[in-house]
Enzyme design. Sequence first.
Site, PDB file in Angstrom:
ATOM      1  N   ASP A 144       0.686   2.516  -0.628  1.00 50.42           N
ATOM      2  CA  ASP A 144       0.559   3.620   0.779  1.00 50.42           C
ATOM      3  C   ASP A 144      -0.831   3.294   0.518  1.00 50.42           C
ATOM      4  O   ASP A 144      -1.887   3.199  -0.224  1.00 50.42           O
ATOM      5  CB  ASP A 144       1.889   4.667   0.920  1.00 50.42           C
TER       6      ASP A 144
ATOM      7  N   ASP B 141      -2.561   6.536   2.802  1.00 46.44           N
ATOM      8  CA  ASP B 141      -3.279   7.844   2.664  1.00 46.44           C
ATOM      9  C   ASP B 141      -2.839   8.135   1.277  1.00 46.44           C
ATOM     10  O   ASP B 141      -1.341   8.231   0.826  1.00 46.44           O
ATOM     11  CB  ASP B 141      -2.611   8.232   4.017  1.00 46.44           C
TER      12      ASP B 141
ATOM     13  N   THR C  59       1.464   0.562   5.206  1.00 44.66           N
ATOM     14  CA  THR C  59       1.097   1.625   6.135  1.00 44.66           C
ATOM     15  C   THR C  59       1.836   1.935   6.742  1.00 44.66           C
ATOM     16  O   THR C  59       2.252   1.330   8.308  1.00 44.66           O
ATOM     17  CB  THR C  59      -0.853   1.761   6.436  1.00 44.66           C
TER      18      THR C  59
END
Length: 417
Positions: free
Chosen positions: A147, A149, A183
């Site tokens: 991922d 963030d 993402t």
Amino acid sequence: MTLLQVSQAHRRDALIEFIKGLLAVPFVLHSQPTAASAASFADMATESHRRYREIMRDIEGLVNDHIACDAAGTPEQSKLRFLVPSVGRFFTPLLLEDAFVEQDQRRAISSRRFVAPSFNDIRLILNTAQIMSLASLDGPIKLITFDGDVTLYDDGQCLIPTNPVIEKILWLLERGLCIGIVTAAGYTDGARYKERLWGLLERIRDSERLSDAQKKNLIVLGGESSYMFRSSPTHQNLLDGVDRSEWELDEMRAWADEDIQSLLDIAQSSLEDSVAAMRLDALTIRKQRAVGIIHAKGGKFAREQLEEAVLGAQKTLELSDVGKRLPFCAFNGGNDVFVDIGDKRLGVLCCQRFFANVTGGQTLHIGDQFLSAGHNDFKARMAGTTVWVANPAETVSCLDELINLMEKNNTNPKSTE
């Protein structure tokens, strides 16, 4: 189950809660909060360690039985599934006893008199067990997906050259592993991803340790599973778009554009209803394959407001006809809410297909959002093994664990051209 329990179910992990409940018994029986002597503390720690270790060994056996039942086509005979009905698939065994011993040394779980084994203790034990398995039992691992963030960098930030995760990723690329960044950020232009990942992309471009083939073994899959870009050191954006025919799954090719737009229309209506009901100062953002709400003035939404909007959109879509035909992901992005077409199960599967049909047992997805609703890493568990981190520092620690075990076990995958 009470109404309160139902309303909080999306914020719990059933397997972790099951293990937590089992470990609570020896804690209650053997912790000595009123003891005064060091000898009593040592005896308590020794007995607690023994009992915790036995429990983790038993759970390890339940996981092995679960895997065997799935392989035999008799999933209904799994004792673990009977005890934890929502438990999913395990792609590899989990070395839970060894992982507990390792985490007990780090976190002194057995020595605690007042604090029982916690959610985070068990999450980290599961992480270590999965890493040990990938580096020891079913290796070599071939693909690691991340991922963005809160996993690679802090929320809303970018991957700058001093981020310690970059050196770990370069080490993995150098040894032939493939890397995917999956993402929710959905951009059709590689320049936008370069803005977020420039520190890593420039290090790959300038590396003298990586071969030309290895430099291309990093991909970015945006919008959960909508846009793919491949590392390209000679491209002005350091990323080059990949034709959908090279990575798109057969099930994705069957999606009708009118269904996509219909699902997004329903999602937008639900989100705007939530904005009106909670009087949120929000703007609606509509993209090709996503719709969401952000704060109109750059402020912060309350967590409860975000969760309400996510769960409202998810339930509305689940009850719709198009939501039954088309996979989607409604998630809380920390200070926004988005609904994407597709999900990270498909995203990880697309990465596996692109890199010559890597299997789930050869794939590790590292992310921070694994609760059942409003968290977009959750469905990655259906495509491969996973590690659940709380912040970028934990990502680095997990990669350190993996790298140390690979070096110890001499587990080096062959380079993927």
